[in-house]
Design a protein around this motif. Structure first.
Motif, PDB file in Angstrom:
ATOM      1  N   CYS A 188       0.793  -1.129   0.025  1.00 61.32           N
ATOM      2  CA  CYS A 188      -0.060  -0.016   0.097  1.00 61.32           C
ATOM      3  C   CYS A 188       0.739   1.296   0.087  1.00 61.32           C
ATOM      4  CB  CYS A 188      -0.846   0.163   1.222  1.00 61.32           C
ATOM      5  SG  CYS A 188      -0.220  -0.229   2.746  1.00 61.32           S
ATOM      6  N   ASP A 230      -7.592   7.142   6.904  1.00 61.86           N
ATOM      7  CA  ASP A 230      -8.720   6.485   6.940  1.00 61.86           C
ATOM      8  C   ASP A 230      -9.093   6.139   8.797  1.00 61.86           C
ATOM      9  OD1 ASP A 230     -10.742   4.302   7.116  1.00 61.86           O
ATOM     10  OD2 ASP A 230      -9.302   2.703   6.477  1.00 61.86           O
ATOM     11  N   GLN A 241      -4.479  -1.735   1.788  1.00 62.55           N
ATOM     12  CA  GLN A 241      -4.910  -1.148   0.465  1.00 62.55           C
ATOM     13  C   GLN A 241      -6.029  -0.553   0.518  1.00 62.55           C
ATOM     14  OE1 GLN A 241      -4.631  -4.119  -2.343  1.00 62.55           O
ATOM     15  NE2 GLN A 241      -2.442  -4.109  -2.593  1.00 62.55           N
ATOM     16  N   LYS A 242      -7.202  -1.013   1.684  1.00 66.11           N
ATOM     17  CA  LYS A 242      -8.435  -0.170   1.771  1.00 66.11           C
ATOM     18  C   LYS A 242      -8.201   1.352   2.299  1.00 66.11           C
ATOM     19  CE  LYS A 242     -10.946  -3.573  -0.042  1.00 66.11           C
ATOM     20  NZ  LYS A 242     -11.940  -3.385  -1.297  1.00 66.11           N
ATOM     21  N   LEU A 245      -7.583   3.506  -0.450  1.00 69.51           N
ATOM     22  CA  LEU A 245      -8.811   3.676  -1.086  1.00 69.51           C
ATOM     23  C   LEU A 245      -9.734   4.826  -0.528  1.00 69.51           C
ATOM     24  CD1 LEU A 245     -10.415   2.379  -3.458  1.00 69.51           C
ATOM     25  CD2 LEU A 245      -8.669   1.116  -2.692  1.00 69.51           C
ATOM     26  N   TYR A 246      -9.545   4.844   0.751  1.00 73.90           N
ATOM     27  CA  TYR A 246     -10.338   5.914   1.608  1.00 73.90           C
ATOM     28  C   TYR A 246      -9.576   7.197   1.210  1.00 73.90           C
ATOM     29  CZ  TYR A 246     -11.898   9.011   5.357  1.00 73.90           C
ATOM     30  OH  TYR A 246     -12.806  10.116   6.272  1.00 73.90           O
ATOM     31  N   CYS A 310     -15.606   4.790  -2.014  1.00 73.38           N
ATOM     32  CA  CYS A 310     -14.231   4.698  -1.353  1.00 73.38           C
ATOM     33  C   CYS A 310     -14.116   4.906   0.307  1.00 73.38           C
ATOM     34  CB  CYS A 310     -13.187   5.627  -2.040  1.00 73.38           C
ATOM     35  SG  CYS A 310     -12.890   5.218  -3.879  1.00 73.38           S
ATOM     36  N   VAL A 315     -14.867  -1.251   5.464  1.00 67.72           N
ATOM     37  CA  VAL A 315     -14.083  -1.662   4.503  1.00 67.72           C
ATOM     38  C   VAL A 315     -14.186  -2.508   3.387  1.00 67.72           C
ATOM     39  CG1 VAL A 315     -12.028  -0.389   6.141  1.00 67.72           C
ATOM     40  CG2 VAL A 315     -12.439  -2.992   5.909  1.00 67.72           C
ATOM     41  N   ARG A 318     -15.818  -1.264   0.291  1.00 66.78           N
ATOM     42  CA  ARG A 318     -14.928  -0.350  -0.698  1.00 66.78           C
ATOM     43  C   ARG A 318     -14.561  -1.123  -1.789  1.00 66.78           C
ATOM     44  NH1 ARG A 318     -11.080   2.208   4.193  1.00 66.78           N
ATOM     45  NH2 ARG A 318     -12.943   3.128   5.362  1.00 66.78           N
ATOM     46  N   ASP A 320     -11.716  -1.954  -5.038  1.00 69.24           N
ATOM     47  CA  ASP A 320     -10.667  -1.915  -5.133  1.00 69.24           C
ATOM     48  C   ASP A 320     -10.066  -0.902  -6.315  1.00 69.24           C
ATOM     49  OD1 ASP A 320     -10.803  -3.363  -7.840  1.00 69.24           O
ATOM     50  OD2 ASP A 320     -10.786  -5.217  -6.760  1.00 69.24           O
TER      51      ASP A 320
END
Length: 347
Positions: A188, A230, A241-242, A245-246, A310, A315, A318, A320
């Motif tokens: 990430c 996040d 990785q999520k 995304l945030y 996102c 999570v 969300r 990818d």
């Protein structure tokens, strides 16, 4: 910032006279307008030409910072001497603005360098080399000469049509997708924000990874930037990785609203947009007036919807980065082919 080609040409001449071996004399191609940037843990500068590895009598810092390990890397990595860095940066003069870079343990540092030099993508800032003859390793990146997305959105008065904003969003998403798809490790970025999306002269986005890319991990202290971190990561201690995304969702909101992540009197862009979206079921009142035309509205709402996905608290719900990049490209393609109408979202 003044040109520093002259001292670097002197360096190249000196190195040639010292009879370096052929393998150490490999060089990157040079063009008249190519500029490159030196990023230290606190130092930046400009240079024009790079050679791959130079001979030196190793000092204690060089060995402690992983010099012997980095010498064996197969990628094109330049290891600068301390004297080269002083010449390149004009002895770290004020002409070289400071950049904050993540402090890493030496074993983590060498691993991170290995990952970064293999991360070749047009939307990721290229790591060129480092200097190890110092207490804290210096990192060397190609210079990007048109500042950052933050400056373009929030400092300059430059007009930014929707198509241009979409291209920047797509390029940024493609770069982050490349990081997330890297194998064999699950990586990430850890600090996605408009500050870390640099723009070339042609406004091509390049993700900067000055802290070196990270594997997903647990930490008792989650380091991030206010307005982008996040909240789930802050609670759980997991950087994933999520989490990226945030942060990318916040960037999308900045692109379509031209508001900072924290604006006015401590207003949170995420919270304000969420309130509007919940009450009005659309984000129209938050969109940047420069692009909030009737013909653009359907596309802006679709981008706003992507951003809210996102930013979901769960999570697991969300998307990818592959999904986000593809859906942004669909919006771009539909605008070109149809002009108006609903986007063709994948089922």
């Amino acid at each position: 910032m003044e040109d520093v080609a002259e001292p670097l040409e002197k360096l190249d001449q000196d190195q040639s006279q010292q009879g370096q071996d052929k393998e150490e004399q490999r060089s990157l191609s040079r063009s008249q307008d190519t500029k490159q940037k030196v990023i230290r843990q606190g130092i930046s500068g400009l240079f024009h030409k790079l050679n791959i590895f130079s001979t030196r009598k190793p000092c204690s810092q060089y060995i402690r910072n992983g010099g012997r390990v980095l010498e064996n890397f197969s990628g094109d990595l330049k290891i600068f001497t301390a004297n080269e860095m002083k010449e390149i940066t004009k002895d770290y003069s004020e002409d070289c603005p400071s950049v904050t870079v993540h402090e890493a343990a030496h074993d983590i540092f060498t691993e991170g360098v290995d990952i970064n030099i293999r991360m070749a993508h047009k939307n990721i800032l290229c790591l060129v080399g480092c200097c190890l003859e110092v207490d804290g390793p210096m990192l060397v990146y190609y210079f990007v000469d048109n500042s950052s997305l933050k400056d373009i959105l929030h400092v300059s008065k430059q007009e930014l049509p929707l198509d241009l904003r979409l291209d920047i969003a797509i390029g940024s998403a493609e770069g982050l997708r490349q990081i997330h798809l890297y194998t064999p490790r699950t990586l990430c970025h850890g600090d996605i924000k408009t500050d870390n999306i640099l723009l070339t002269e042609m406004l091509t986005p390049k993700l900067s990874c000055f802290g070196l890319l990270k594997e997903q991990h647990f930490s008792t202290t989650v380091v991030g930037s206010i307005g982008y971190t996040d909240p789930i990561s802050l609670i759980t201690g997991f950087l994933t990785q999520k989490s990226d995304l945030y942060s990318f969702g916040v960037v999308l909101l900045e692109i379509i609203t031209r508001k900072r992540s924290i604006y006015g009197e401590n207003c949170s862009l995420v919270l304000e947009f969420s309130k509007v979206y919940e009450t009005e079921r659309r984000g129209k009142s938050m969109f940047d007036k420069e692009i909030a035309t009737e013909e653009n509205m359907i596309w802006l709402e679709q981008i706003g919807k992507l951003a809210t996905e996102c930013l979901k608290e769960d999570v697991g719900h969300r998307p990818d980065m592959t999904d986000i990049a593809e859906r942004l490209m669909i919006i771009r393609r539909d605008r070109e082919t149809k002009g108006e109408g609903e986007a063709n979202w994948p089922s």
